[in-house]
Design an enzyme around this catalytic site. Structure first.
Site, PDB file in Angstrom:
ATOM      1  N   ASP A  19       0.744  -1.398  -0.105  1.00  0.00           N
ATOM      2  CA  ASP A  19      -0.062   0.445   0.095  1.00  0.00           C
ATOM      3  C   ASP A  19       0.735   1.211   0.108  1.00  0.00           C
ATOM      4  OD1 ASP A  19      -2.607  -1.040   0.136  1.00  0.00           O
ATOM      5  OD2 ASP A  19      -2.850  -1.555   2.016  1.00  0.00           O
ATOM      6  N   ASP A 159      -9.341  -4.930  -0.617  1.00  0.00           N
ATOM      7  CA  ASP A 159      -8.502  -4.288   0.293  1.00  0.00           C
ATOM      8  C   ASP A 159      -9.445  -3.802   0.916  1.00  0.00           C
ATOM      9  OD1 ASP A 159      -6.723  -3.524   1.068  1.00  0.00           O
ATOM     10  OD2 ASP A 159      -5.958  -2.729  -0.681  1.00  0.00           O
TER      11      ASP A 159
HETATM   12 ZN    ZN Z   1      -4.342  -1.952  -1.035  1.00  0.00          ZN
END
Ligand code: ZN
Length: 201
Positions: A19, A159
């Site tokens: 991320d 996610d």
């Molecule tokens: Zn992500």
């Protein structure tokens, strides 16, 4: 980080999801290409799925590709469809796969003019910016819509807030790439293999 990621892979993780936050598209600031390069050096075999939560993906695609990303996802919210399609082509020209992500408040219709240029759609199941948030159940509607529209031509990833408790629901809605953060790394490593088993079914 490399040690924990290595243990995650040994426990059965198929992909490492990275991320990337730019302090602009989201408030938080996280890892950059150097971190991906270091992970690649430590774990040469692992599939690195880089999620760019950034306002200007065109600046970051090449540095992350060169750092060793296998896949790069950026957001539908940051540019018009034509630009996103061109960027997807650029990612693929570098031998990587490309993904398009959509945030919870963004209507699913925004995907249709662009998503067919991508290998994967990432349906965000929390508002991006930090870990440990609760799963937004309404986002499953988007996952179903994407799966229905593209069939098996598209990988569908979710996610945010995913763990053993809701993994079946997520898979049953058409998602085939599940990202787990806190529900996995927040538990002791002895439990990781069991958690992955229940996520992967
Ligand atoms: Zn992500």
């Amino acid at each position: 980080m490399a040690e924990w990621c290595g243990r995650a892979v040994e426990s059965g993780a198929k992909v490492l999801h990275v991320d990337v936050m730019d302090g602009h598209f989201v408030d938080n600031l996280t890892m950059g290409p150097d971190m991906v390069r270091a992970l690649r050096a430590e774990l040469p075999q692992v599939f690195l799925d880089v999620h760019l939560m950034v306002t200007n993906p065109e600046r970051f695609v090449e540095p992350f590709a060169k750092a060793g990303a296998d896949h790069i996802t950026f957001h539908i919210e940051v540019a018009p469809p034509g630009e996103l399609r061109a960027l997807a082509d650029a990612v693929r020209a570098m031998g990587k796969t490309a993904g398009i992500a959509i945030n919870p408040p963004t209507p699913v219709d925004r995907l249709w003019p662009a998503a067919d240029a991508f290998d994967l759609t990432l349906v965000m199941s929390v508002n991006p910016g930090r870990g440990g948030q609760a799963f937004i159940v309404e986002t499953l509607e988007k996952t179903r819509a994407v799966r229905e529209r593209y069939g098996t031509d598209m990988r569908v990833e979710m996610d945010g807030g995913i763990g053993p408790g809701n993994a079946r629901l997520v898979r049953d809605s058409g998602c085939d790439v599940l990202v787990a953060g806190s529900s996995f790394f927040g538990q002791p490593p002895e439990r990781w293999a069991g958690i992955l088993e229940s996520l992967q079914d």
